[in-house]
Write a protein that holds these residues in place. Structure first.
Motif, PDB file in Angstrom:
ATOM      1  N   ARG A  86       0.813  -1.215   0.000  1.00 32.03           N
ATOM      2  CA  ARG A  86       0.000   0.000   0.000  1.00 32.03           C
ATOM      3  C   ARG A  86       0.849   1.269   0.000  1.00 32.03           C
ATOM      4  N   GLN A  87       1.986   1.221   0.696  1.00 29.90           N
ATOM      5  CA  GLN A  87       2.837   2.399   0.785  1.00 29.90           C
ATOM      6  C   GLN A  87       3.856   2.486  -0.343  1.00 29.90           C
ATOM      7  N   GLY A  88       3.817   1.531  -1.241  1.00 30.02           N
ATOM      8  CA  GLY A  88       4.701   1.573  -2.406  1.00 30.02           C
ATOM      9  C   GLY A  88       6.154   1.265  -2.084  1.00 30.02           C
ATOM     10  N   ILE A  89       6.393   0.442  -1.110  1.00 28.61           N
ATOM     11  CA  ILE A  89       7.762   0.070  -0.742  1.00 28.61           C
ATOM     12  C   ILE A  89       8.167  -1.095  -1.645  1.00 28.61           C
ATOM     13  N   THR A  90       9.193  -0.872  -2.465  1.00 26.45           N
ATOM     14  CA  THR A  90       9.596  -1.868  -3.456  1.00 26.45           C
ATOM     15  C   THR A  90      11.068  -2.231  -3.282  1.00 26.45           C
ATOM     16  N   GLU A  91      11.487  -3.242  -4.017  1.00 30.86           N
ATOM     17  CA  GLU A  91      12.894  -3.632  -4.035  1.00 30.86           C
ATOM     18  C   GLU A  91      13.735  -2.543  -4.705  1.00 30.86           C
ATOM     19  N   GLN A  92      13.145  -1.820  -5.630  1.00 29.35           N
ATOM     20  CA  GLN A  92      13.861  -0.725  -6.283  1.00 29.35           C
ATOM     21  C   GLN A  92      14.217   0.351  -5.254  1.00 29.35           C
ATOM     22  N   LEU A  93      13.271   0.679  -4.369  1.00 29.57           N
ATOM     23  CA  LEU A  93      13.549   1.645  -3.307  1.00 29.57           C
ATOM     24  C   LEU A  93      14.660   1.124  -2.405  1.00 29.57           C
ATOM     25  N   LYS A  94      14.667  -0.163  -2.164  1.00 27.84           N
ATOM     26  CA  LYS A  94      15.687  -0.774  -1.308  1.00 27.84           C
ATOM     27  C   LYS A  94      17.083  -0.595  -1.902  1.00 27.84           C
ATOM     28  N   THR A  95      17.196  -0.736  -3.216  1.00 27.69           N
ATOM     29  CA  THR A  95      18.507  -0.592  -3.849  1.00 27.69           C
ATOM     30  C   THR A  95      18.915   0.874  -3.982  1.00 27.69           C
ATOM     31  N   GLU A  96      17.950   1.772  -4.162  1.00 21.27           N
ATOM     32  CA  GLU A  96      18.265   3.185  -4.364  1.00 21.27           C
ATOM     33  C   GLU A  96      18.511   3.940  -3.057  1.00 21.27           C
ATOM     34  N   ASN A  97      17.686   3.671  -2.051  1.00 22.06           N
ATOM     35  CA  ASN A  97      17.798   4.420  -0.800  1.00 22.06           C
ATOM     36  C   ASN A  97      17.495   3.467   0.366  1.00 22.06           C
ATOM     37  N   GLN A  98      18.536   2.814   0.852  1.00 23.95           N
ATOM     38  CA  GLN A  98      18.356   1.785   1.882  1.00 23.95           C
ATOM     39  C   GLN A  98      17.825   2.341   3.189  1.00 23.95           C
ATOM     40  N   MET A  99      18.276   3.506   3.584  1.00 25.55           N
ATOM     41  CA  MET A  99      17.842   4.069   4.867  1.00 25.55           C
ATOM     42  C   MET A  99      16.353   4.412   4.839  1.00 25.55           C
ATOM     43  N   ARG A 104      10.785   2.962   6.437  1.00 26.82           N
ATOM     44  CA  ARG A 104       9.405   2.692   6.043  1.00 26.82           C
ATOM     45  C   ARG A 104       8.989   1.267   6.402  1.00 26.82           C
ATOM     46  N   MET A 105       9.908   0.307   6.268  1.00 22.49           N
ATOM     47  CA  MET A 105       9.586  -1.068   6.651  1.00 22.49           C
ATOM     48  C   MET A 105       9.414  -1.183   8.168  1.00 22.49           C
ATOM     49  N   ASN A 106      10.230  -0.473   8.927  1.00 21.57           N
ATOM     50  CA  ASN A 106      10.059  -0.473  10.382  1.00 21.57           C
ATOM     51  C   ASN A 106       8.707   0.109  10.765  1.00 21.57           C
ATOM     52  N   ASN A 107       8.261   1.109  10.025  1.00 21.69           N
ATOM     53  CA  ASN A 107       6.938   1.681  10.258  1.00 21.69           C
ATOM     54  C   ASN A 107       5.856   0.638   9.990  1.00 21.69           C
ATOM     55  N   CYS A 108       5.997  -0.109   8.915  1.00 20.19           N
ATOM     56  CA  CYS A 108       5.023  -1.166   8.595  1.00 20.19           C
ATOM     57  C   CYS A 108       5.006  -2.234   9.685  1.00 20.19           C
TER      58      CYS A 108
END
Length: 123
Positions: A86-99, A104-108
């Motif tokens: 729902r929040q649009g957290i993707t693997e692409q975001l993980k590779t581009e901006n890990q922090m 965002r994952m901790n928030n989930c």
């Protein structure tokens, strides 16, 4: 000599010196109880004493806690997955901006934990 009630129920004794001691063993606990089950145990011990006593005396406490733990684990992983989508957290975001991804994952995870505590553990 007449058998004792313990022997009639299948129990055995062993000799230790001059004494006959019963051979006692706890049943093997197959299912592990994790953090969710431990939290629920703490809750029912403090706030639902009748339920705790009934489960404990009936011998079903461990199975009950293992089931609660299993349900909570499944619910946790499903909720985290849904919140991330729902929040649009993707693997692409993980590779581009890990922090940012970690935050965002901790928030989930925190949201999922609140839901589980409110709907499954503290009821």
């Amino acid at each position: 000599m007449e058998k004792s009630l313990f022997e009639r129920m299948g129990g055995t004794y062993e000799m230790r010196g001059d004494y006959r001691l019963p051979c006692l063993a706890l049943p093997a606990e197959e299912k592990p109880v994790g953090v969710w089950g431990q939290r629920h145990l703490r809750y029912i011990r403090q706030h639902r004493k009748t339920l705790y006593t009934a489960l404990w005396m009936g011998g079903g406490l461990h199975d009950y806690l293992a089931d609660i733990d299993r349900q909570a684990e499944e619910m946790f992983f499903q909720l985290v997955k849904n919140y991330a989508q729902r929040q649009g957290i993707t693997e692409q975001l993980k590779t581009e901006n890990q922090m940012e991804w970690v935050g965002r994952m901790n928030n989930c995870k925190a949201q999922a934990e609140e839901v589980i505590l409110a709907e499954l553990i503290y009821v």
